[in-house]
Design an enzyme around this catalytic site. Structure first.
Site, PDB file in Angstrom:
ATOM      1  CG  HIS A 233      41.520  35.477  38.504  1.00  0.00           C
ATOM      2  ND1 HIS A 233      41.798  35.685  37.183  1.00  0.00           N
ATOM      3  CD2 HIS A 233      42.617  35.944  39.172  1.00  0.00           C
ATOM      4  CE1 HIS A 233      42.977  36.260  37.051  1.00  0.00           C
ATOM      5  NE2 HIS A 233      43.491  36.428  38.231  1.00  0.00           N
TER       6      HIS A 233
ATOM      7  CB  CYS B 184      48.772  33.136  38.413  1.00  0.00           C
ATOM      8  SG  CYS B 184      49.640  34.711  38.399  1.00  0.00           S
TER       9      CYS B 184
ATOM     10  CG  HIS C  35      45.628  35.786  42.533  1.00  0.00           C
ATOM     11  ND1 HIS C  35      45.671  34.601  41.844  1.00  0.00           N
ATOM     12  CD2 HIS C  35      45.622  36.756  41.593  1.00  0.00           C
ATOM     13  CE1 HIS C  35      45.697  34.840  40.545  1.00  0.00           C
ATOM     14  NE2 HIS C  35      45.661  36.146  40.351  1.00  0.00           N
TER      15      HIS C  35
ATOM     16  CG  HIS D  47      43.869  40.813  40.242  1.00  0.00           C
ATOM     17  ND1 HIS D  47      45.217  41.038  40.369  1.00  0.00           N
ATOM     18  CD2 HIS D  47      43.750  39.558  39.771  1.00  0.00           C
ATOM     19  CE1 HIS D  47      45.874  39.963  39.985  1.00  0.00           C
ATOM     20  NE2 HIS D  47      45.010  39.043  39.620  1.00  0.00           N
TER      21      HIS D  47
ATOM     22  CG  ASP E 242      32.189  44.767  43.125  1.00  0.00           C
ATOM     23  OD1 ASP E 242      33.419  44.606  43.243  1.00  0.00           O
ATOM     24  OD2 ASP E 242      31.551  45.629  43.769  1.00  0.00           O
ATOM     25  CG  HIS E 243      32.981  42.619  46.788  1.00  0.00           C
ATOM     26  ND1 HIS E 243      32.981  43.788  46.082  1.00  0.00           N
ATOM     27  CD2 HIS E 243      33.632  42.879  47.937  1.00  0.00           C
ATOM     28  CE1 HIS E 243      33.600  44.718  46.775  1.00  0.00           C
ATOM     29  NE2 HIS E 243      34.018  44.193  47.904  1.00  0.00           N
TER      30      HIS E 243
ATOM     31  CD  GLU F  86      45.099  39.447  36.154  1.00  0.00           C
ATOM     32  OE1 GLU F  86      45.341  39.306  34.938  1.00  0.00           O
ATOM     33  OE2 GLU F  86      45.147  38.516  36.964  1.00  0.00           O
TER      34      GLU F  86
HETATM   35 NI    NI Z   1      45.386  37.308  38.581  1.00  0.00          NI
END
Ligand code: NI
Length: 136
Positions: A14, A33, A37, A39, A77-78, A125
């Protein structure tokens, strides 16, 4: 009443980026941010109900797992949360907003199909921060 929690994990990218602002303003507010990037997220879903006499369960955890996977994990997911996820369209996918969106999906399913109340969504996160949402 008793509470029980199931954890699922997923990977998703995100960026914290307000599309109404310039790139400069976004970097000013969100710093790195504001860049894309990823997580390794953890989703904890806590439901509350009475223990059923016949099973000893509040909810069959296999069913809670399947609800989490079918309604949330399989959709996020992904993915790139800002663009790929229908239930996040138009939402800035901060951890806070993401947890609220998950609540809105799961709460009616758990109540109507399984007769249990959603008590809490916990969304992690990073190992250093998470949010908890109780629907209020
Ligand atoms: Ni983040």
């Amino acid at each position: 009443m008793i509470q029980i929690t199931r954890r699922e994990t997923f990977n998703a990218a995100h960026r914290l980026y307000n599309t109404k602002w310039t790139a400069e303003k976004n970097f000013e507010v969100f710093g790195p941010c504001s860049r894309i990037h990823g997580h390794n997220w953890e989703l904890f879903v806590t439901v509350e109900g009475e223990v059923q006499e016949e099973t000893g369960f509040v909810i069959d955890l296999k069913e809670l797992r399947d609800v989490m996977r079918n309604y949330v994990i399989s959709k996020v997911d992904h993915t790139f949360l800002n663009e790929d996820v229908d239930f996040l369209k138009g939402v800035l996918p901060s951890t806070e907003n993401f947890a609220i969106a998950i609540w809105r999906i799961l709460q009616p399913v758990l109540l109507n199909d399984f007769g249990v109340n959603l008590y809490k969504i916990k969304l992690t996160e990073t190992s250093n921060h998470f949010v908890e949402y109780y629907g209020k």
